[in-house]
Scaffold this motif. Structure first.
Motif, short mmCIF file in Angstrom:
data_model
loop_
_atom_site.label_atom_id
_atom_site.label_comp_id
_atom_site.label_asym_id
_atom_site.label_seq_id
_atom_site.Cartn_x
_atom_site.Cartn_y
_atom_site.Cartn_z
N ALA A 420 -54.48 39.52 20.72
CA ALA A 420 -54.16 38.34 21.54
C ALA A 420 -53.73 37.27 20.60
CB ALA A 420 -55.37 38.05 22.03
N MET A 421 -53.73 37.56 19.41
CA MET A 421 -53.18 36.58 18.46
C MET A 421 -51.48 36.79 17.95
SD MET A 421 -55.72 34.84 15.97
CE MET A 421 -54.60 33.83 15.02
N LEU A 422 -50.91 37.80 18.68
CA LEU A 422 -49.47 38.31 18.40
C LEU A 422 -48.51 38.01 19.51
CD1 LEU A 422 -50.38 41.79 16.50
CD2 LEU A 422 -49.98 39.32 15.31
N GLU A 423 -47.47 37.73 19.51
CA GLU A 423 -46.50 37.70 20.38
C GLU A 423 -45.14 38.28 20.01
OE1 GLU A 423 -43.98 33.81 22.45
OE2 GLU A 423 -46.08 33.81 22.26
N LEU A 424 -44.59 39.08 20.76
CA LEU A 424 -43.07 39.98 20.45
C LEU A 424 -42.30 39.17 21.38
CD1 LEU A 424 -44.10 43.38 20.65
CD2 LEU A 424 -44.46 42.13 18.83
N GLU A 425 -41.27 38.57 20.64
CA GLU A 425 -40.05 38.17 21.14
C GLU A 425 -38.89 38.98 21.18
OE1 GLU A 425 -39.02 34.43 19.41
OE2 GLU A 425 -40.87 33.41 20.03
N ILE A 426 -38.53 39.20 22.29
CA ILE A 426 -37.04 40.41 22.52
C ILE A 426 -36.17 39.58 22.84
CG2 ILE A 426 -36.44 42.29 23.61
CD1 ILE A 426 -39.60 43.16 23.62
N SER A 427 -34.82 39.58 22.58
CA SER A 427 -33.55 39.09 23.21
C SER A 427 -33.38 39.48 24.75
CB SER A 427 -32.52 39.41 22.28
OG SER A 427 -32.13 40.89 22.64
N GLU A 428 -32.63 38.49 25.46
CA GLU A 428 -32.32 38.67 26.74
C GLU A 428 -31.66 39.78 27.17
OE1 GLU A 428 -30.31 36.40 30.47
OE2 GLU A 428 -30.11 35.56 28.40
N SER A 429 -30.57 40.24 26.24
CA SER A 429 -29.76 41.45 26.57
C SER A 429 -30.50 42.55 26.44
CB SER A 429 -28.56 41.17 25.58
OG SER A 429 -28.93 41.30 24.19
N LEU A 430 -31.27 42.59 25.36
CA LEU A 430 -32.32 43.92 24.93
C LEU A 430 -33.22 44.16 26.01
CD1 LEU A 430 -33.28 45.97 22.97
CD2 LEU A 430 -34.59 44.47 21.89
N ALA A 431 -33.90 42.88 26.63
CA ALA A 431 -34.81 43.13 27.52
C ALA A 431 -34.21 43.87 28.89
CB ALA A 431 -35.28 41.88 27.92
N MET A 432 -32.93 43.49 29.25
CA MET A 432 -32.24 44.03 30.31
C MET A 432 -31.95 45.37 30.27
SD MET A 432 -32.11 41.41 32.63
CE MET A 432 -33.61 40.79 31.88
N GLU A 433 -31.91 45.97 28.79
CA GLU A 433 -31.47 47.38 28.61
C GLU A 433 -32.70 48.42 28.24
OE1 GLU A 433 -28.29 46.81 25.84
OE2 GLU A 433 -27.03 45.84 27.18
N MET A 434 -33.61 47.80 28.25
CA MET A 434 -34.86 48.70 27.59
C MET A 434 -35.28 49.92 28.68
SD MET A 434 -37.80 46.31 26.17
CE MET A 434 -37.98 45.28 27.70
N ASP A 435 -35.33 51.00 27.93
CA ASP A 435 -35.61 52.27 28.66
C ASP A 435 -37.09 52.44 29.21
OD1 ASP A 435 -37.07 53.67 26.54
OD2 ASP A 435 -35.15 54.05 25.60
N PRO A 436 -37.31 53.11 29.99
CA PRO A 436 -38.87 53.51 30.46
C PRO A 436 -39.73 53.74 29.61
CG PRO A 436 -37.21 54.62 32.03
CD PRO A 436 -36.22 54.23 30.75
N ARG A 437 -39.42 54.23 28.36
CA ARG A 437 -40.27 54.87 27.44
C ARG A 437 -40.80 53.47 26.66
NH1 ARG A 437 -40.07 54.68 21.78
NH2 ARG A 437 -37.83 54.22 22.19
N VAL A 438 -39.80 52.48 26.40
CA VAL A 438 -40.01 51.23 25.84
C VAL A 438 -40.94 50.54 26.62
CG1 VAL A 438 -39.07 49.10 24.49
CG2 VAL A 438 -37.88 51.20 24.11
N LEU A 439 -40.42 50.16 27.75
CA LEU A 439 -41.30 49.32 29.00
C LEU A 439 -42.68 49.85 28.88
CD1 LEU A 439 -38.51 49.41 31.73
CD2 LEU A 439 -39.45 47.03 30.19
N GLU A 440 -43.12 51.18 28.88
CA GLU A 440 -44.50 51.87 28.84
C GLU A 440 -45.15 51.27 27.83
OE1 GLU A 440 -47.89 52.88 30.64
OE2 GLU A 440 -45.86 52.82 31.71
N GLN A 441 -44.34 51.39 26.65
CA GLN A 441 -45.17 50.87 25.46
C GLN A 441 -45.41 49.55 25.38
OE1 GLN A 441 -46.45 52.76 23.13
NE2 GLN A 441 -45.22 54.77 22.91
#
Length: 560
Positions: A420-441
């Protein structure tokens, strides 16, 4: 062995024929009561010997002809073994051994076809039909070796702009079709230049979306620039792939022999450096290699080497910038920002080395270092009673590693860091292109308590239906949307719409890049309460950060 067998058969045939004639002459010439039987046996024996001799002579002649054909076949096979596959099969083989003649002709034809196919695989790119790297290099090296003082040998290094997006959105089959179309247009450019007197060129595909073009004799740099413009114009026109329309461009690097390289390897390095400079200048450009680029390339190479050494020597450190909730006035999270304490360059900021790390692949090792250090820090803060999330930026290359999430979970477990003390920041372009495997993780991490945020929102082209499906808790509005918000009504309208959209999807909004009180006042009216920027606090080391933003003073002493 074959000759011995044939002679044995001929001898047996002659003996059998002589014996048969002998018996027949005895039977047919025998007269009962005749007294000269011995004379009759002698005559029969002479006739048998003559018949056997004639049969043997006839068989030997046949053997000699067949042996000659076999010798000819042996010689032809030996010549084929040392590379002669073009000569025909001798006529005597066809006359005496027709089946063997047909088999040899079929064999040679098949071997020629196979060799032609192997040569095509070895020398030509199968997708575009252009020379592959090996063939291109051989041809250019031969042309450079034969070069005289006439003309300026010039190498063009061409990298397609936007090709990766085609592969990602339309698939690799469409990407291959597009590469073939690109090769066709490059051929048309060369044909047009031949008609203007520039001479023919060697075109090659080195790898991926990288193409090369070599003109042995140009009149000078002006001609090279003209050809580069022709390439960009040809590749800038729309490509039609069935029902899909694709827009591409090209970044081009140009190197001339011998000023920019005394051999092909030097020319390729120079043209590649010029191409990267063209990309960094905004893509869709053509750049000729210069001494300034040489120095920049040298500095870049040194920086790459120093980066790997710096990771081994632990020369990096973290600074923290708070995200302030103006309702309470306290920090709710801290973004961890990496710095490089370079021994000769003083403190190096991320903008100077992160792009180099991205391109060289060192970003993966650097990201592992950041993950490990952040997890260690989060565990230490939690033990001291400071429950502020620590945010880390995740690059495209890191997230593309198959074992990224395994390594992240290993770092969390090693240091017993509260998720709960960790936050992952992902760029907007990367977020739009993530595949199902990454999304599930990511969904699994969120279930464990890790927060997920989209960084730099507003710099790309978000699919709104896609946005609402992403496992995201927070959205960080990019500084470009708030830069003019205090002075521009249009900027206020855009920012207000974006904030309303994100909040309407149930996500928390953080505004980064806040640099003035006027900006904060407008953003508060819009409905924003979480801010990050120089107006509130600059990034600082852990000790100074805790002294200013931590409520527990004991951790401050421990960190010191």
């Amino acid at each position: 062995m074959q000759g011995v067998t044939l002679k044995s058969r001929a001898a047996a045939f002659a003996c059998a024929a002589g014996a048969l004639v002998f018996i027949l002459s005895l039977v047919l010439g025998y007269t009962p009561g005749q007294e000269d039987d011995l004379m009759q046996v002698g005559r029969s024996l002479i006739i048998a010997i003559l018949c056997g001799t004639m049969s043997w002579a006839s068989a030997r002649r046949t053997i000699a002809t067949t042996a000659t054909a076999i010798d000819a076949a042996t010689e032809r096979l030996l010549s084929a073994a040392i590379g002669d596959l073009q000569s025909g099969v001798p006529a005597e083989i066809g006359e005496e051994l027709p089946d063997l003649s047909v088999a040899m002709q079929s064999l040679f034809s098949q071997v020629r076809t196979n060799l032609d196919h192997v040569q095509a695989l070895a020398l030509f790119d199968q997708i575009t039909g252009l020379a592959n790297r090996t063939s291109f290099c051989r041809q250019v090296e031969r042309l450079l070796a034969d070069h005289d003082a006439n003309g300026l040998p010039t190498l063009f290094f061409i990298d397609l702009d936007g090709f990766k997006g085609v592969n990602d959105t339309l698939g690799h089959a469409a990407g291959d079709q597009l590469l073939a179309r690109v090769a066709g247009r490059l051929r048309e450019v060369v044909m047009a230049q031949v008609s203007t007197g520039c001479g023919d060129a060697v075109i090659g595909r080195l790898a991926g979306d990288e193409f090369t073009m070599f003109f042995p004799r140009l009149t000078g740099p002006a001609a090279a620039q003209r050809i580069a413009r022709a390439i960009q114009f040809a590749l800038g026109e729309r490509f039609d792939l069935g029902s899909q329309h694709v827009e591409l461009g090209a970044s081009i690097g140009i190197a001339c022999y011998p000023d920019h390289g005394e051999n092909l390897a030097g020319l390729l390095r120079a043209a590649d450096a010029a191409m990267y400079h063209a990309k960094h200048q905004g893509r869709g450009r053509a750049e000729i290699y210069t001494d300034a680029l040489a120095l920049a390339a040298k500095d870049r190479a040194e920086l790459e080497r120093d980066l790997l050494v710096g990771l081994q020597r632990d020369e990096f450190l973290l600074e923290f910038q708070p995200q302030i909730d103006i309702a309470s006035g306290g920090a709710v999270a801290a973004e961890a920002l990496v710095r490089w304490a370079h021994p000769q360059r003083d403190l190096v900021m991320p903008g100077a080395f992160v792009p180099v790390a991205e391109e060289s692949g060192a970003i993966v090792a650097l990201g592992d270092w950041v993950m490990d250090r952040v997890c260690q820090t989060a565990a230490r803060w939690a033990q001291a009673g400071i429950h502020q999330r620590i945010a880390i930026n995740i690059s495209t290359r890191e997230l593309g590693q198959p074992d990224f999430f395994l390594r992240l979970r290993h770092a969390i477990a090693t240091h017993a860091a509260p998720p709960a003390m960790l936050e992952l920041e992902i760029s907007e372009s990367l977020a739009m292109e993530m595949d199902p495997r990454v999304l599930e993780q990511l969904r699994a991490l969120r279930r464990d308590g890790v927060c997920v945020a989209i960084d730099d929102f507003g710099t790309g082209y978000s699919n709104l239906s896609r946005l609402k499906e992403l496992p995201v808790d927070r959205v960080k509005i990019d500084r470009s949307l708030v830069r003019d918000i205090a002075t521009s009504a249009e900027a206020r309208t855009i920012c207000s719409a974006v904030v309303g959209l994100v909040q309407g999807l149930g996500m928390e909004v953080v505004v980064e890049g806040v640099e003035s009180a006027a900006q904060m006042d407008v953003l508060r009216v819009i409905g924003c309460t979480l801010f990050q920027g120089y107006h509130l606090a600059r990034p600082t080391g852990e000790r100074d950060y805790l002294a200013q933003f931590a409520r527990n003073a004991r951790l401050e002493r421990d960190a010191g």
